[in-house]
Design a protein around this motif. Structure first.
Motif, PDB file in Angstrom:
ATOM      1  N   GLY A   1       0.823  -1.203   0.000  1.00 34.65           N
ATOM      2  CA  GLY A   1       0.000   0.000   0.000  1.00 34.65           C
ATOM      3  C   GLY A   1       0.857   1.252   0.000  1.00 34.65           C
ATOM      4  O   GLY A   1       0.646   2.185  -0.776  1.00 34.65           O
ATOM      5  N   PHE A   2       1.892   1.245   0.840  1.00 35.71           N
ATOM      6  CA  PHE A   2       2.799   2.392   0.919  1.00 35.71           C
ATOM      7  C   PHE A   2       3.481   2.638  -0.422  1.00 35.71           C
ATOM      8  O   PHE A   2       3.546   3.764  -0.914  1.00 35.71           O
ATOM      9  N   MET A   3       3.966   1.561  -1.036  1.00 39.28           N
ATOM     10  CA  MET A   3       4.679   1.720  -2.308  1.00 39.28           C
ATOM     11  C   MET A   3       3.738   2.179  -3.428  1.00 39.28           C
ATOM     12  O   MET A   3       4.139   2.918  -4.324  1.00 39.28           O
ATOM     13  N   ALA A   4       2.479   1.744  -3.366  1.00 41.10           N
ATOM     14  CA  ALA A   4       1.515   2.195  -4.375  1.00 41.10           C
ATOM     15  C   ALA A   4       1.250   3.687  -4.218  1.00 41.10           C
ATOM     16  O   ALA A   4       1.199   4.441  -5.196  1.00 41.10           O
ATOM     17  N   ILE A   5       1.093   4.119  -2.954  1.00 43.39           N
ATOM     18  CA  ILE A   5       0.828   5.545  -2.698  1.00 43.39           C
ATOM     19  C   ILE A   5       2.013   6.395  -3.140  1.00 43.39           C
ATOM     20  O   ILE A   5       1.873   7.391  -3.851  1.00 43.39           O
ATOM     21  N   ILE A   6       3.214   5.983  -2.740  1.00 48.15           N
ATOM     22  CA  ILE A   6       4.375   6.794  -3.072  1.00 48.15           C
ATOM     23  C   ILE A   6       4.635   6.764  -4.585  1.00 48.15           C
ATOM     24  O   ILE A   6       4.976   7.790  -5.189  1.00 48.15           O
ATOM     25  N   GLY A   7       4.420   5.609  -5.211  1.00 54.27           N
ATOM     26  CA  GLY A   7       4.634   5.516  -6.659  1.00 54.27           C
ATOM     27  C   GLY A   7       3.686   6.424  -7.424  1.00 54.27           C
ATOM     28  O   GLY A   7       4.082   7.114  -8.370  1.00 54.27           O
ATOM     29  N   SER A   8       2.418   6.432  -6.985  1.00 53.21           N
ATOM     30  CA  SER A   8       1.435   7.290  -7.649  1.00 53.21           C
ATOM     31  C   SER A   8       1.831   8.750  -7.520  1.00 53.21           C
ATOM     32  O   SER A   8       1.754   9.526  -8.467  1.00 53.21           O
ATOM     33  N   PHE A   9       2.255   9.115  -6.329  1.00 56.00           N
ATOM     34  CA  PHE A   9       2.675  10.477  -6.089  1.00 56.00           C
ATOM     35  C   PHE A   9       3.854  10.859  -6.974  1.00 56.00           C
ATOM     36  O   PHE A   9       3.889  11.922  -7.587  1.00 56.00           O
ATOM     37  N   MET A  10       4.815   9.965  -7.025  1.00 63.55           N
ATOM     38  CA  MET A  10       6.023  10.270  -7.788  1.00 63.55           C
ATOM     39  C   MET A  10       5.700  10.448  -9.266  1.00 63.55           C
ATOM     40  O   MET A  10       6.291  11.281  -9.935  1.00 63.55           O
ATOM     41  N   LEU A  11       4.741   9.662  -9.734  1.00 66.32           N
ATOM     42  CA  LEU A  11       4.387   9.770 -11.146  1.00 66.32           C
ATOM     43  C   LEU A  11       3.815  11.162 -11.440  1.00 66.32           C
ATOM     44  O   LEU A  11       4.123  11.772 -12.467  1.00 66.32           O
ATOM     45  N   SER A  12       2.999  11.658 -10.516  1.00 62.89           N
ATOM     46  CA  SER A  12       2.451  12.999 -10.710  1.00 62.89           C
ATOM     47  C   SER A  12       3.534  14.054 -10.515  1.00 62.89           C
ATOM     48  O   SER A  12       3.575  15.063 -11.210  1.00 62.89           O
ATOM     49  N   TYR A  13       4.413  13.796  -9.554  1.00 63.44           N
ATOM     50  CA  TYR A  13       5.476  14.757  -9.246  1.00 63.44           C
ATOM     51  C   TYR A  13       6.419  14.920 -10.433  1.00 63.44           C
ATOM     52  O   TYR A  13       6.949  15.996 -10.680  1.00 63.44           O
ATOM     53  N   THR A  14       6.635  13.820 -11.167  1.00 64.87           N
ATOM     54  CA  THR A  14       7.574  13.873 -12.290  1.00 64.87           C
ATOM     55  C   THR A  14       6.883  14.209 -13.612  1.00 64.87           C
ATOM     56  O   THR A  14       7.554  14.315 -14.642  1.00 64.87           O
ATOM     57  N   ALA A  15       5.551  14.386 -13.578  1.00 63.30           N
ATOM     58  CA  ALA A  15       4.818  14.524 -14.842  1.00 63.30           C
ATOM     59  C   ALA A  15       5.187  15.788 -15.612  1.00 63.30           C
ATOM     60  O   ALA A  15       5.389  15.746 -16.822  1.00 63.30           O
ATOM     61  N   ASP A  16       5.303  16.918 -14.905  1.00 67.53           N
ATOM     62  CA  ASP A  16       5.583  18.180 -15.596  1.00 67.53           C
ATOM     63  C   ASP A  16       6.881  18.096 -16.383  1.00 67.53           C
ATOM     64  O   ASP A  16       6.953  18.445 -17.554  1.00 67.53           O
ATOM     65  N   LYS A  17       7.910  17.629 -15.675  1.00 73.50           N
ATOM     66  CA  LYS A  17       9.234  17.519 -16.299  1.00 73.50           C
ATOM     67  C   LYS A  17       9.175  16.584 -17.502  1.00 73.50           C
ATOM     68  O   LYS A  17       9.691  16.896 -18.576  1.00 73.50           O
ATOM     69  N   TYR A  18       8.537  15.437 -17.275  1.00 70.78           N
ATOM     70  CA  TYR A  18       8.484  14.431 -18.336  1.00 70.78           C
ATOM     71  C   TYR A  18       7.689  14.952 -19.534  1.00 70.78           C
ATOM     72  O   TYR A  18       8.113  14.799 -20.681  1.00 70.78           O
ATOM     73  N   ASP A  19       6.568  15.587 -19.249  1.00 69.66           N
ATOM     74  CA  ASP A  19       5.740  16.105 -20.338  1.00 69.66           C
ATOM     75  C   ASP A  19       6.497  17.138 -21.163  1.00 69.66           C
ATOM     76  O   ASP A  19       6.406  17.147 -22.390  1.00 69.66           O
ATOM     77  N   SER A  20       7.245  18.002 -20.490  1.00 70.39           N
ATOM     78  CA  SER A  20       7.933  19.038 -21.262  1.00 70.39           C
ATOM     79  C   SER A  20       9.059  18.411 -22.083  1.00 70.39           C
ATOM     80  O   SER A  20       9.321  18.818 -23.214  1.00 70.39           O
ATOM     81  N   LEU A  21       9.684  17.374 -21.531  1.00 74.56           N
ATOM     82  CA  LEU A  21      10.697  16.638 -22.308  1.00 74.56           C
ATOM     83  C   LEU A  21      10.063  16.003 -23.537  1.00 74.56           C
ATOM     84  O   LEU A  21      10.607  16.030 -24.631  1.00 74.56           O
ATOM     85  N   MET A  22       8.875  15.402 -23.325  1.00 75.45           N
ATOM     86  CA  MET A  22       8.208  14.716 -24.423  1.00 75.45           C
ATOM     87  C   MET A  22       7.769  15.712 -25.496  1.00 75.45           C
ATOM     88  O   MET A  22       7.808  15.419 -26.676  1.00 75.45           O
TER      89      MET A  22
END
Lengths: 444, 444
Positions: free
Chosen positions: A364-385
């Protein structure tokens, strides 16, 4: 550049939708406001609007709009609104200052890019440039009502509703010199025809009407309920091509959310309120998960997926009603992060009801943190893409919230909570890791 | 504009630190590279460097630097490096193309803003403008060695090391016309003095040396080990004024991290590697928390706080060694989010060892989500606060990771884990809520 909009007519064919045509709402926004907002997107901010039939109400509305948008709107009153529409143009003469001006119909919707390009065309002495749609099978066009255009070598040869030979349609968007006013007077004097088409026909005979072909771009004459439906469908359809949409968003959520948004635009709800309702649905779904038992789990899953669909509506309504805001987008994103965390926590809790295990808590902890990280990294990743796409590469499918909530829904529906939590934990964290790699390789 | 840098001398007073003065490292970066990087920040990219003593090594280094930085560096060799330094300027004549040029000393560090302003000064025929420090009590100046300047009404009247009456110091930064070269030749012919100071004195006598006062801005002549220490201290001190630093960062972490960074700059470690080591320390700290028992808890707390301090070093080393990167800052932020989550999860686990309770699990979850939200909302909030500060308001203390980890450390040290988790949960979520309010009120 001054932009003249004529909106004096009676528009009786739209009466089933509202007696004052300029104020008839298209997805919650009055027709005349849509025309002005589109022109604003083309960097126009100085308007002159000719009103007539039921003009008081329209002028009152326009005064408010001018204040809200910080633009200039001058009123011209045409009491002869039941006569030819060329009179509306003539009445505005004193406000046009003898220079070139744009001329729009108060009931024609259009892609701002058309006006942006049209306003930058150059004109010879006494000339007019007409935006013409050369797509003669454009499904949005009402063939019985449209004004037809026959052109040759970039010049309009003839114009009129009844033309047999034609190769385009009058879109009602003009770039004009005062030559148009003189042509209208000549047409009135010679032929007793003071319609705009009459004036343009006069000018065309002198070879003074240029064609600006806008083939493939959106424009639509909203003059009856059928076309109003078409306009709404078209505007909703434009919401589909959001580049950041993930696969679930694109193929499952958007089709449904657009139907909901169509209805929501007619209600006095703000996008922020929609974001909040979606968030509350997620909270309730999380509570249902935590309650334990399959029925509650299934209900929670369905509610979570519904919240995810509703989560698309706030942005759609904001864009459709011209009330997008920086804050709104950010507020929605912040609420989404809380919603995601609560949903995953609810699922974890659901499993804990059946006995605490190290595995469940850690997953559960890893799912929560993973989901968060995906959103946290989205801006950077989107601009790269974006850079990569501009450079001619492909972006691949985007893994985001739509996929996450859909997995939660599937896990709840199939009662496979732990496997789905584990899948989310693994996929989200690996995707984050992959993004770090991509960003590292992509640094300049 | 061409920038001439003279770096031919023996620099024997710096021999304890390295035999080739231009290559003596200041916090891991050769002296000559710091001069060139500072000039690059002032938008200079065309250099001409005069080398002499041990010139082969310096030229080899500069060739590499030119490649790495994408700048032009032309070499001028001065074999008469044991004679007056004006010869170095004369030898470069053919590369100066008869136009104005900047002249820097290869061993003087400076604030790029000085050079940026100096390069934009206008010059009369045959004139020179000298950057003069009128702060005669500047503690960074070595009074026995500095060249003194006597100026009046914006013109240098006299210049020399032994001047009794003076009101400023020669900073070794010049904006020149070719008139300087002629003055050097006159000084050599008349007085047998081919030093730069001699040439400037000749020009000054003709009223052709303008003063550009740089009082209050950083510059430093690095000519002996004592001044090298001063330079390092000054450069480290410049790292302190990071506007985003929270209170714990500012008053506790930075003073320690700067001492560590001073050492780290001398080692071949990259900022990304420092970020990773800090992250691993946090992971180990989280593991110690989860182990259970007060000794492990205390050790974990101390290690977590150490990791938080080390977390400042990656950025410091990157800025001190000119290897900042967009990716580096982002990578650090991503690792920090994982580190925070693991630390809080470790604390939650520590409590679960003593028996699972609803309260513990929920508190741990809220602390993790609150911490995340605080980071997620930081960019938006910081940019709002920047606008507010620009508008003349105050930002208030920034609540960030430094405070969070310090609270974790305190909780572990005092064995008050649940209260601290609860405090973090409450403070972080309320601060997020407050930021949403601030952002909503701050929207345009």
């Amino acid at each position: 550049m001054k932009c003249l909009i004529i909106a004096a007519g009676k528009g009786s064919r739209l009466w089933p939708k509202g007696e004052s045509k300029p104020l008839v709402p298209i997805l919650g926004v009055p027709l005349i406001e849509r025309v002005i907002r589109s022109a604003m997107r083309a960097e126009i901010d100085d308007f002159c609007v000719v009103t007539g039939y039921k003009g008081d109400g329209v002028r009152h509305f326009l005064d408010g709009l001018a204040r809200r948008c910080g633009i200039g709107i001058t009123h011209v009153i045409n009491d002869a609104w039941d006569q030819d529409n060329g009179l509306s143009v003539l009445k505005a003469r004193q406000h046009l200052n003898g220079g070139p001006f744009l001329l729009l119909m108060g009931d024609h919707l259009f892609d701002p890019a058309i006006l942006h390009a049209l306003a930058r065309k150059s004109l010879g002495e006494g000339e007019v440039t007409l935006a013409v749609d050369s797509d003669t099978v454009n499904p949005l066009i009402d063939m019985d009502d449209v004004t037809r255009v026959k052109s040759e070598n970039g010049k309009v040869r003839d114009i009129g509703k009844g033309l047999r030979a034609f190769n385009g349609f009058d879109t009602g968007m003009f770039l004009c010199t005062p030559g148009l006013l003189e042509a209208l007077e000549r047409s009135t004097a010679k032929h007793g025809d003071s319609s705009l088409t009459g004036g343009v026909r006069c000018l065309a005979a002198e070879g003074k009407v240029n064609v600006f072909d806008i083939r493939g771009r959106f424009w639509l004459d909203v003059d009856d309920p059928k076309n109003l439906e078409r306009a709404e469908g078209e505007l909703l359809g434009q919401m589909r091509d959001k580049p950041n949409d993930g696969p679930v968003s694109r193929y499952i959520n958007r089709p449904v959310s657009l139907r909901i948004s169509r209805r929501l635009t007619r209600l006095p709800v703000t996008p922020d309120q929609i974001s909040l309702v979606s968030f509350l649905c997620s909270l309730i779904a999380a509570g249902l998960f935590a309650l334990g038992g399959y029925p509650a789990l299934l209900a929670g899953g369905i509610l979570a997926q519904f919240a995810s669909i509703l989560d698309g509506c706030d942005g759609e309504v904001a864009r459709l009603k011209y009330c997008e805001s920086d804050f709104g987008g950010w507020f929605d994103a912040v609420l989404d992060r809380y919603a995601d965390a609560f949903l995953l926590f609810g699922l974890t809790w659901h499993l804990l009801e059946a006995g605490t295990t190290v595995l469940v808590i850690f997953t559960g902890f890893m799912a929560i943190i993973g989901s968060f990280m995906l959103s946290y990294t989205a801006d950077k990743y989107d601009s790269l893409m974006r850079e990569r796409i501009i450079a001619g590469g492909k972006a691949g499918l985007r893994m985001g919230r739509d996929v996450r909530v859909f997995l939660i829904f599937l896990g709840a529906a199939t009662n496979l909570v732990l496997p789905v939590l584990a899948l989310i934990a693994v996929v989200m964290n690996f995707e984050t890791l992959r993004r770090i790699m991509v960003a590292r390789d992509g640094q300049h």
